[in-house]
Each structure stands twice: as structure tokens, then as C-alpha cells.
Design a protein around this motif. Structure first.
Motif, short mmCIF file in Angstrom:
data_model
loop_
_atom_site.label_atom_id
_atom_site.label_comp_id
_atom_site.label_asym_id
_atom_site.label_seq_id
_atom_site.Cartn_x
_atom_site.Cartn_y
_atom_site.Cartn_z
N HIS B 48 -7.28 46.14 -113.79
CA HIS B 48 -6.87 47.53 -113.60
C HIS B 48 -5.47 47.71 -114.19
CE1 HIS B 48 -5.26 50.60 -110.37
NE2 HIS B 48 -5.39 51.17 -111.55
N ARG B 55 -2.09 46.37 -112.82
CA ARG B 55 -1.94 46.60 -111.39
C ARG B 55 -2.74 45.60 -110.56
NH1 ARG B 55 -1.30 52.25 -108.35
NH2 ARG B 55 0.82 51.77 -108.94
N ALA B 56 -3.88 45.23 -111.03
CA ALA B 56 -4.70 44.28 -110.28
C ALA B 56 -5.58 43.52 -111.24
CB ALA B 56 -5.56 44.99 -109.24
N LYS B 57 -5.84 42.28 -110.89
CA LYS B 57 -6.67 41.44 -111.74
C LYS B 57 -7.77 40.83 -110.88
CE LYS B 57 -4.74 39.02 -115.11
NZ LYS B 57 -4.02 37.95 -115.86
#
Lengths: 110, 114
Positions: B48, B55-57
Motif C-alpha cells: 500500500h 504505508r504497509a507491506k
């Protein structure tokens, strides 16, 4: 992480009602999405629940119980075009990774 | 039409090769998400980006990388391709990077590795 369970397949008759259950176990929960996906196509948003209770949107309703880790999607007055896969997705409270269940394939028969 | 554009729609390539998948989010959306969908694993979150920053994996392999450019389009790079990488790759976008935000999915890129 999240552990999300939903039935693999369901079959119903045109005009009937079908309820698709989704149970989840998560270390932190914020909300739950339902998406519809026709074969080979993109998922499309159906509903989002963050509070306990029932959200109604036309022929589709979604219910959430946070304490039980349980949701369902209710499809009423089934139509042939409702034949699709229905994906439950959990939104955690501690990060931004949306986790999807494997999906429930609903087949509507005449 | 969700407003999210992915190119190409189909891609066939050989093992060991590298490909780039492209995503243009809906106008005004700051977040881009990448997902992989294979027959046996369902829709898996990859990564993301929000306004150019990761922001996020999720469970993204080291052979895969992504970025979001200043114009907010994103690219997913897949290298040293293996047969098991054959899947539908979806991009989704949302207005913000926060919670309670509906994501809109593109039509996907079907990657076949032979």
C-alpha cells in the motif's frame, strides 16, 4: 495476523435468500468489508461494517458482531446476475493491511 | 468503470524475465494498493502506498517491488519470474490512506509465466 473463514460455495434459487457467513480471528479489528467479484473481473464494494448490527442497502444487507468475530452478508430476491464470488475482508486496527477471505462462490439457479 | 486503470490487461512472459505493471488511480485518490489473486490463494495484499510513501507491506516477495510516483500513478515490478507468479494482479485506489475507506479496483493484469 488475521484468520478469515467463509464457505467455499453456496447454491440458491432465483428469488430466494442466501446468507454468507464470515468468521474471523484477528489481533486487532477495526471493520469488515464485503466485496462482490464476478469471474475474471475486479472486486466491487458492497458494504462496510464497523459497529455491531445490521446495515441494509437494497437487496443486500450485512451484519457484524464484533464480540463473536462474525459477520454475514444477506442477499435477498436473488437474481441470476448475483452469481459471483463474495469476499469478506477484515480491516485491522493496528495496520493498514486489508486481509481477504478466500471467497464464497454463489451460484443462482433458475 | 471504477476509474482505476491498469495496463497491460494481459501479459505473457518467460521464466526469469522482469515485467512492470502500471496503475493509474482514480482522479484525486492518494492511496494505491496492489493485490495478487491466484486460483489457490485468493486475494493477497502485497503493498500500500499513500501519497508517494509506502504505508504497509504484506506478503510481497523480495523479487517484487513497487513505487508510487509524484503524479500518484504506481508501478509494480516483478523480476526473476517463476511459474508460480502467474496470477491476476489488481491495483486499487482510495481517497485517503485511512481506515473506513472504500477501495476501488482496476480490472487487473493477467500475468502468465511460461
Amino acid at each position: 495476523g488475521q484468520n478469515i473463514d467463509q464457505p467455499t460455495e453456496m447454491t440458491a434459487t432465483e428469488g430466494a435468500i442466501v446468507q454468507i457467513n464470515c468468521t474471523y480471528q484477528t489481533s486487532g479489528f477495526n471493520g469488515l468489508f464485503w466485496y462482490q467479484q464476478h469471474a475474471g473481473e475486479a472486486p466491487t464494494f458492497l458494504s462496510y461494517n464497523v459497529l455491531d448490527g445490521l446495515e441494509e442497502k437494497g437487496r443486500f444487507s450485512s451484519f457484524l458482531s464484533r464480540s463473536k468475530g462474525y459477520s454475514y452478508l444477506l442477499l435477498k430476491e436473488l437474481q441470476m446476475k448475483d452469481s459471483a464470488s463474495y469476499l469478506c475482508a477484515v480491516e485491522p486496527s493496528n495496520d493498514y493491511k486489508l486481509s481477504f477471505g478466500a471467497g464464497t462462490t454463489v451460484t443462482v439457479r433458475a | 468503470d471504477s476509474g482505476v486503470t491498469q495496463t497491460p490487461k494481459h501479459l505473457i512472459t518467460a521464466t526469469g524475465q522482469r515485467v512492470t505493471l502500471r496503475c493509474s488511480p482514480r482522479s484525486g485518490d492518494l492511496s494505491v494498493y496492489w493485490y495478487q489473486q491466484s486460483l489457490d490463494q485468493g486475494l493477497q495484499f502485497l503493498i500500500h502506498y499513500y501519497n508517494g510513501e509506502e504505508r504497509a507491506k504484506g506478503n510481497i516477495l523480495e523479487r517484487f517491488s513497487a513505487q508510487q510516483f509524484p503524479d500518484l500513478h504506481s508501478e509494480l515490478n516483478l523480476s526473476s519470474l517463476e511459474l508460480g507468479d502467474s496470477a491476476l494482479y489488481f491495483c486499487a485506489s482510495s481517497a485517503t490512506g485511512g481506515r473506513n475507506t472504500e477501495a476501488f479496483f482496476g480490472q487487473g493484469t493477467r500475468l502468465t509465466v511460461v
